[in-house]
Design an enzyme around this catalytic site. Structure first.
Site, PDB file in Angstrom:
ATOM      1  N   HIS A   5       0.817  -1.211   0.000  1.00 28.90           N
ATOM      2  CA  HIS A   5       0.000   0.000   0.000  1.00 28.90           C
ATOM      3  C   HIS A   5       0.855   1.268   0.000  1.00 28.90           C
ATOM      4  O   HIS A   5       1.840   1.361   0.715  1.00 28.90           O
ATOM      5  CB  HIS A   5      -0.891  -0.016   1.256  1.00 28.90           C
ATOM      6  N   HIS A  41       0.542  10.869  -1.812  1.00 28.27           N
ATOM      7  CA  HIS A  41      -0.711  10.703  -1.076  1.00 28.27           C
ATOM      8  C   HIS A  41      -1.035  11.947  -0.271  1.00 28.27           C
ATOM      9  O   HIS A  41      -2.096  12.538  -0.425  1.00 28.27           O
ATOM     10  CB  HIS A  41      -0.633   9.472  -0.159  1.00 28.27           C
TER      11      HIS A  41
END
Length: 273
Positions: A5, A41
């Site tokens: 991830h 992110h």
């Protein structure tokens, strides 16, 4: 598929694959003209992670190409699938098609090397908003126009907004997608989420007449939740700790039922028991 991830810096590719990931998920942010800009992110992100690692998108693609091109000194044979988590929330709905075109051109040049011995990984375009389904057509049309329809064999699709399964099926239909569908379900590791929708997605996958080929669950960092996801019948687990998933897969209860996917396993084919 053990899906690492938030792999947004080139150095993290090795780190996650060495821990057991055969797949990675990478965040893609866009500028105001719908150009893919960074693998980034940002805050907030998963508990226990640094949210701020990043590369320029095209630099990341080149690093990823090295990691997935046989014969390259950086080649990682185990890395077979990449999910691009497309952060299209910054775009207007009418920019989605454009974003798809620009994304395709970047991948074609910097990842697929214009079809000349580029990276071999399978790619999933993961879109958070059902209204942004035109991104897919922008992408697929561009590959055809640029003379590389064969690369569509390497391409899959996911709508990641945890929408009702029927609504996702509709978006796929509108996008002209039949097949190559991964369905995600999940929530940040800071919160808990039950498996109700995962089970619904698995039932759609196994019905033989649904739109789903594969189901993955995110973000799973604990052994107990890994076991629950495997018991529910998922194909992939996205995690911050690939070694945890690897450990559980080696437990007696799972060893005979699951194995880690290789390049020879077609990620668009629904697994038949």
């Amino acid at each position: 598929w053990i899906m690492g991830h938030m792999v947004n810096a080139i150095g993290q590719i090795d780190e996650f694959v060495n821990l057991g990931a055969n797949s990675i998920e990478t965040d893609v942010s866009f500028d105001s003209n719908a150009n893919p800009e960074y693998t980034y992110h940002g805050i907030p992100c998963d508990c226990g992670r640094n949210c701020k690692k990043w590369e320029n998108f095209n630099d990341f693609l080149k690093g990823l190409r090295s990691a997935t091109t046989p014969g390259d000194s950086k080649y990682k044979e185990k890395l077979v699938l990449v999910v691009f988590d497309l952060k299209t929330g910054s775009l207007y709905d009418n920019q989605a098609n454009d974003a798809g075109k620009k994304l395709a051109k970047n991948l074609l040049q910097h990842y697929w090397n214009n079809g000349n011995n580029g990276g071999r990984a399978y790619i999933v375009l993961s879109i958070p908003d059902l209204n942004h389904y035109p991104l897919i057509k922008g992408f697929t049309d561009t590959l055809k126009q640029e003379g590389h329809p064969e690369l569509l064999d390497k391409l899959g699709y996911d709508f990641s907004g945890n929408d009702a399964i029927g609504d996702v099926a509709n978006a796929c239909k509108k996008a002209g997608v039949s097949g190559h569908v991964w369905q995600s379900d999940g929530i940040t590791n800071c919160l808990l989420r039950g498996l109700t929708r995962v089970r619904e997605a698995v039932a759609n996958r196994d019905s033989g007449k649904g739109y789903i080929n594969k189901v993955y669950y995110w973000t799973v960092d604990k052994r107990a939740s890994t076991r629950d996801a495997l018991d529910a019948g998922v194909d992939g687990i996205m995690t911050n700790y690939p070694d945890v998933i690897t450990d559980v897969l080696n437990e007696a209860a799972y060893k005979s039922k699951f194995r880690v996917a290789t390049y020879d396993d077609n990620p668009w084919e629904t697994f038949k028991k």
